[in-house]
Design a protein around this motif. Structure first.
Motif, PDB file in Angstrom:
ATOM      1  N   LEU A 160      64.942  36.388  76.326  1.00 49.03           N
ATOM      2  CA  LEU A 160      64.301  35.406  75.449  1.00 49.03           C
ATOM      3  C   LEU A 160      63.491  36.087  74.363  1.00 49.03           C
ATOM      4  O   LEU A 160      63.536  35.687  73.193  1.00 49.03           O
ATOM      5  CB  LEU A 160      63.404  34.477  76.273  1.00 49.03           C
ATOM      6  N   ILE A 161      62.778  37.153  74.699  1.00 46.08           N
ATOM      7  CA  ILE A 161      61.978  37.872  73.714  1.00 46.08           C
ATOM      8  C   ILE A 161      62.874  38.492  72.654  1.00 46.08           C
ATOM      9  O   ILE A 161      62.584  38.445  71.462  1.00 46.08           O
ATOM     10  CB  ILE A 161      61.118  38.955  74.406  1.00 46.08           C
ATOM     11  N   THR A 162      63.994  39.060  73.072  1.00 53.31           N
ATOM     12  CA  THR A 162      64.897  39.701  72.104  1.00 53.31           C
ATOM     13  C   THR A 162      65.619  38.674  71.239  1.00 53.31           C
ATOM     14  O   THR A 162      66.183  39.039  70.210  1.00 53.31           O
ATOM     15  CB  THR A 162      65.930  40.585  72.822  1.00 53.31           C
ATOM     16  N   ASN A 199      54.941  32.129  75.338  1.00 52.65           N
ATOM     17  CA  ASN A 199      54.705  33.442  75.936  1.00 52.65           C
ATOM     18  C   ASN A 199      55.527  34.524  75.243  1.00 52.65           C
ATOM     19  O   ASN A 199      55.047  35.643  75.030  1.00 52.65           O
ATOM     20  CB  ASN A 199      55.038  33.416  77.430  1.00 52.65           C
ATOM     21  N   ALA A 200      56.769  34.186  74.874  1.00 53.65           N
ATOM     22  CA  ALA A 200      57.625  35.150  74.188  1.00 53.65           C
ATOM     23  C   ALA A 200      57.059  35.505  72.814  1.00 53.65           C
ATOM     24  O   ALA A 200      57.052  36.675  72.415  1.00 53.65           O
ATOM     25  CB  ALA A 200      59.042  34.590  74.047  1.00 53.65           C
ATOM     26  N   THR A 241      53.933  37.692  73.371  1.00 51.31           N
ATOM     27  CA  THR A 241      54.325  39.033  73.816  1.00 51.31           C
ATOM     28  C   THR A 241      54.865  39.853  72.654  1.00 51.31           C
ATOM     29  O   THR A 241      54.504  41.023  72.473  1.00 51.31           O
ATOM     30  CB  THR A 241      55.393  38.935  74.919  1.00 51.31           C
ATOM     31  N   GLN A 242      55.709  39.228  71.840  1.00 50.08           N
ATOM     32  CA  GLN A 242      56.283  39.932  70.696  1.00 50.08           C
ATOM     33  C   GLN A 242      55.220  40.281  69.667  1.00 50.08           C
ATOM     34  O   GLN A 242      55.223  41.368  69.082  1.00 50.08           O
ATOM     35  CB  GLN A 242      57.372  39.071  70.049  1.00 50.08           C
ATOM     36  N   ARG A 243      54.270  39.375  69.454  1.00 50.76           N
ATOM     37  CA  ARG A 243      53.205  39.634  68.481  1.00 50.76           C
ATOM     38  C   ARG A 243      52.328  40.795  68.945  1.00 50.76           C
ATOM     39  O   ARG A 243      51.958  41.660  68.143  1.00 50.76           O
ATOM     40  CB  ARG A 243      52.356  38.370  68.303  1.00 50.76           C
ATOM     41  N   ARG A 244      51.988  40.828  70.231  1.00 53.01           N
ATOM     42  CA  ARG A 244      51.190  41.946  70.752  1.00 53.01           C
ATOM     43  C   ARG A 244      51.931  43.263  70.611  1.00 53.01           C
ATOM     44  O   ARG A 244      51.336  44.286  70.255  1.00 53.01           O
ATOM     45  CB  ARG A 244      50.824  41.696  72.224  1.00 53.01           C
ATOM     46  N   LEU A 245      53.244  43.245  70.851  1.00 56.28           N
ATOM     47  CA  LEU A 245      54.053  44.458  70.733  1.00 56.28           C
ATOM     48  C   LEU A 245      54.081  44.947  69.289  1.00 56.28           C
ATOM     49  O   LEU A 245      53.897  46.139  69.011  1.00 56.28           O
ATOM     50  CB  LEU A 245      55.482  44.176  71.223  1.00 56.28           C
ATOM     51  N   ILE A 246      54.277  44.028  68.339  1.00 54.86           N
ATOM     52  CA  ILE A 246      54.326  44.387  66.922  1.00 54.86           C
ATOM     53  C   ILE A 246      52.974  44.935  66.458  1.00 54.86           C
ATOM     54  O   ILE A 246      52.911  45.936  65.740  1.00 54.86           O
ATOM     55  CB  ILE A 246      54.739  43.164  66.071  1.00 54.86           C
ATOM     56  N   ASP A 247      51.887  44.272  66.879  1.00 56.02           N
ATOM     57  CA  ASP A 247      50.555  44.727  66.475  1.00 56.02           C
ATOM     58  C   ASP A 247      50.276  46.131  66.990  1.00 56.02           C
ATOM     59  O   ASP A 247      49.735  46.974  66.262  1.00 56.02           O
ATOM     60  CB  ASP A 247      49.492  43.762  67.000  1.00 56.02           C
ATOM     61  N   ARG A 248      50.647  46.384  68.250  1.00 63.59           N
ATOM     62  CA  ARG A 248      50.420  47.718  68.812  1.00 63.59           C
ATOM     63  C   ARG A 248      51.242  48.769  68.082  1.00 63.59           C
ATOM     64  O   ARG A 248      50.752  49.845  67.750  1.00 63.59           O
ATOM     65  CB  ARG A 248      50.764  47.728  70.302  1.00 63.59           C
TER      66      ARG A 248
END
Length: 268
Positions: free
Chosen positions: A40-42, A132-133, A136-143
């Motif tokens: 789902l995230i991808t 949630n997806a 999760t994706q936003r946190r990954l991009i920010d990091r």
């Protein structure tokens, strides 16, 4: 007796195989759930340097348990009424069995606006999974953005790369960033930030009462270091998705703090 013993052993062997098969199926289940979550995230779509996250209307239909044509009808109604702005969606085409069909790419903001109107058999579960997806994706991009910014500045420091070029690139990216957030005079930031860069030099230089101190002041507050401070504040602010006005204030505060620190060194 021999036959009975053979049959009993065979039955035990069959039961052992069933138990192992049942045990393996239990072990596989968590992996299947993890795969579904990752999938789902991808399925989320990432666009451009600003990392805009979008979701396909077909994914929404699947997660909400609705027919895709019904989801399209709902989205078109929101668009016609102005609930969704042109910045929050793009109409696309996809091919299935040799024929083209319409779909929408809905932005992160657009999805949160449209979500209550979509409904469906699995609306609550779909909302939770997609929200949630997105998070999760936003946190990954920010990091990743912050790590990329830190690495860029570390490389720049070590290689002696021209800091003016780094600052110019950062300002250009910031101008585009401000325009996407609604600024109508974003190009003014070229001159505004240049003026901010001059202020630390005006603060530091008077503290040098002797020629030797003046040389120390120049070494401590070289123009390239001040430019690097400004560029870093711009980049970190954009990576954190702050409002452009808040980023400008962060640049101003970073340069003021830099000037105060260096002036204290000279002032004893």
């Amino acid at each position: 007796m021999g036959r009975l013993g053979t049959t009993t052993a065979a039955n035990h062997g069959s039961e052992d195989k069933k138990q192992r098969s049942h045990s393996n199926s239990k072990q596989i289940a968590p992996k299947t759930a993890a795969t579904a979550k990752t999938s789902l995230i991808t399925n989320l779509i990432i666009h451009g340097g600003n990392n805009q996250i979008c979701v396909d209307s077909r994914v929404i239909a699947k997660e909400f348990g609705r027919r895709h044509d019904n989801v399209l009808q709902t989205l078109r109604g929101l668009i016609d009424r102005g609930t969704l702005s042109p910045l929050e969606f793009k109409e696309r085409k996809y091919t299935k069995l040799g024929q083209e069909y319409p779909c929408f790419e809905i932005s992160e903001e657009g999805f949160f606006i449209a979500m209550p109107f979509i409904g469906g058999m699995k609306s609550e579960e779909g909302q939770v999974r997609l929200v949630n997806a997105f998070f999760t994706q936003r946190r990954l991009i920010d990091r990743q953005s912050k790590e990329k910014a830190q690495l860029a500045y570390q490389v720049a420091r070590l290689s002696g790369k021209d800091m003016r070029g780094i600052l110019t690139d950062a300002i250009q990216e910031f101008v585009v960033y401000a325009e996407t957030q609604g600024s109508s005079n974003a190009d003014r930031y070229y001159s505004c930030i240049t003026k901010l860069i001059q202020k630390p030099i005006d603060i530091i230089a008077p503290q040098a009462t002797e020629a030797r101190e003046l040389m120390t002041a120049i070494q401590l507050s070289t123009l390239s270091t001040i430019e690097l401070t400004a560029a870093q504040a711009l980049t970190e602010g954009m990576a954190a998705n702050l409002h452009y006005k808040d980023i400008y204030q962060a640049v101003k505060q970073a340069l003021e703090a830099f000037a105060v620190d260096k002036a204290k060194v000279l002032g004893g």
